[in-house]
Design a protein around this motif. Structure first.
Motif, PDB file in Angstrom:
ATOM      1  N   GLU A  46     -23.771  76.423  80.489  1.00 35.45           N
ATOM      2  CA  GLU A  46     -24.019  75.963  79.170  1.00 35.45           C
ATOM      3  C   GLU A  46     -24.642  74.444  79.283  1.00 35.45           C
ATOM      4  O   GLU A  46     -25.489  74.126  78.372  1.00 35.45           O
ATOM      5  CB  GLU A  46     -22.516  75.790  78.382  1.00 35.45           C
ATOM      6  N   ALA A  47     -24.181  73.380  79.949  1.00 39.07           N
ATOM      7  CA  ALA A  47     -24.587  72.152  80.117  1.00 39.07           C
ATOM      8  C   ALA A  47     -25.875  72.037  80.410  1.00 39.07           C
ATOM      9  O   ALA A  47     -26.529  71.112  80.308  1.00 39.07           O
ATOM     10  CB  ALA A  47     -23.570  71.430  80.783  1.00 39.07           C
ATOM     11  N   ASP A  48     -26.291  73.059  81.231  1.00 34.25           N
ATOM     12  CA  ASP A  48     -27.826  73.236  81.784  1.00 34.25           C
ATOM     13  C   ASP A  48     -28.738  73.199  80.648  1.00 34.25           C
ATOM     14  O   ASP A  48     -29.983  73.005  80.924  1.00 34.25           O
ATOM     15  CB  ASP A  48     -27.934  74.111  82.977  1.00 34.25           C
ATOM     16  N   ASN A  49     -28.266  73.877  79.635  1.00 38.55           N
ATOM     17  CA  ASN A  49     -29.351  73.968  78.593  1.00 38.55           C
ATOM     18  C   ASN A  49     -29.769  72.590  77.601  1.00 38.55           C
ATOM     19  O   ASN A  49     -29.048  71.673  77.700  1.00 38.55           O
ATOM     20  CB  ASN A  49     -28.659  74.649  77.361  1.00 38.55           C
ATOM     21  N   ALA A  50     -30.983  72.594  77.295  1.00 35.75           N
ATOM     22  CA  ALA A  50     -31.585  71.150  76.954  1.00 35.75           C
ATOM     23  C   ALA A  50     -31.001  70.443  75.787  1.00 35.75           C
ATOM     24  O   ALA A  50     -30.904  69.626  75.693  1.00 35.75           O
ATOM     25  CB  ALA A  50     -33.184  71.386  76.806  1.00 35.75           C
ATOM     26  N   ASP A  51     -30.850  71.464  74.789  1.00 37.48           N
ATOM     27  CA  ASP A  51     -30.097  71.203  73.586  1.00 37.48           C
ATOM     28  C   ASP A  51     -28.646  70.911  73.615  1.00 37.48           C
ATOM     29  O   ASP A  51     -28.146  70.740  72.662  1.00 37.48           O
ATOM     30  CB  ASP A  51     -30.703  71.982  72.279  1.00 37.48           C
ATOM     31  N   TYR A  52     -27.969  70.978  74.787  1.00 34.54           N
ATOM     32  CA  TYR A  52     -26.507  70.932  74.929  1.00 34.54           C
ATOM     33  C   TYR A  52     -25.960  69.687  74.741  1.00 34.54           C
ATOM     34  O   TYR A  52     -26.460  68.784  75.057  1.00 34.54           O
ATOM     35  CB  TYR A  52     -26.181  71.511  76.295  1.00 34.54           C
ATOM     36  N   ASP A  53     -24.847  69.494  73.678  1.00 36.24           N
ATOM     37  CA  ASP A  53     -24.281  68.504  73.484  1.00 36.24           C
ATOM     38  C   ASP A  53     -22.989  68.263  74.133  1.00 36.24           C
ATOM     39  O   ASP A  53     -22.044  68.862  74.175  1.00 36.24           O
ATOM     40  CB  ASP A  53     -23.928  68.375  71.775  1.00 36.24           C
TER      41      ASP A  53
END
Length: 245
Positions: A46-53
């Motif tokens: 999940e953290a690899d996604n660009a819009d991840y907070d």
């Protein structure tokens, strides 16, 4: 009875009633269980996604912790409406204001202590599985989010407690609040983002975000949730003061 004696009596009630004690411990237990199940599997993905907070993601399990906090607030007060327990409580403490203040103070204090432990524990535990994406308490907003998360859980417990005093039913309160925080906020959010910002769950969770794009900031959001809790407690006090035991 003195104020300290009433407070002590209310604490004994919470510890001795299995439903309220169990729901209080579930705030921590459920949160850690979800964290330990989710983060090793999907945390880094999940953290690899660009819009991840990254900060908000660290508190993923708080979505479940708030349900346990609501359950604690409801069950801690609903025990007074079983087997004429409220009549016994008011016989021991005839001053209804003292009784109500002591009960809500103990519920709030217990929820705050365990809420803070839960908030810090879920943050620190989740980061153990985040690899290169891990953040610490020194990350911008992380310490405030941990403290604010604990306060948020306590406020949700108090919100449920006040509604239970008003409705005299923990089941009714759970039937209202749990669908409310899981469904209604998102539905209203899709219809009118401005209104959704001021709902108790959405406002209180602003403190968990890295960026705050709406009207409310982290502490003003918690302030809005506190106003909801205060209104609920005042309504509950009205019911306890005016109705027969």
């Amino acid at each position: 009875m003195t104020t300290s004696a009433v407070l002590h009596a209310e604490w004994i009630k919470i510890r001795s009633v299995r439903a309220s004690w169990g729901s209080l411990l579930a705030v921590l237990g459920v949160t850690l269980a979800i964290t330990l199940l989710a983060f090793p599997l999907i945390g880094e993905a999940e953290a690899d996604n660009a819009d991840y907070d990254t900060l908000l993601g660290a508190f993923y399990a708080m979505n479940f912790a708030q349900i346990a906090a609501i359950s604690f607030g409801a069950t801690a007060f609903s025990s007074e409406f079983a087997h004429n327990a409220l009549r016994v409580s008011l016989a021991a403490v005839p001053r209804r204001g003292l009784f109500y203040a002591a009960k809500t103070a103990v519920i709030g204090a217990a929820a705050l202590v365990l809420g803070l432990v839960t908030s810090f524990a879920t943050f620190l535990t989740g980061q153990l599985f985040m690899g290169e994406y891990a953040i610490g308490l020194g990350h911008p907003g992380a310490l405030s989010a941990c403290v604010g998360g604990g306060i948020y859980l306590a406020l949700m417990a108090l919100l449920a407690s006040g509604l239970t005093a008003l409705l005299r039913s923990g089941v009714a309160v759970l039937s209202i609040l749990i669908p409310f925080v899981l469904i209604v906020g998102f539905v209203i959010g899709d219809m009118s983002a401005g209104v959704a910002e001021f709902l108790p769950d959405r406002a209180g969770q602003v403190v968990l975000h890295s960026e705050h794009t709406g009207t409310l900031g982290p502490w003003t959001g918690l302030g809005v949730t506190a106003l909801w809790a205060a209104a609920s407690l005042l309504a509950g006090w009205w019911a306890v003061r005016r109705r027969d035991a």
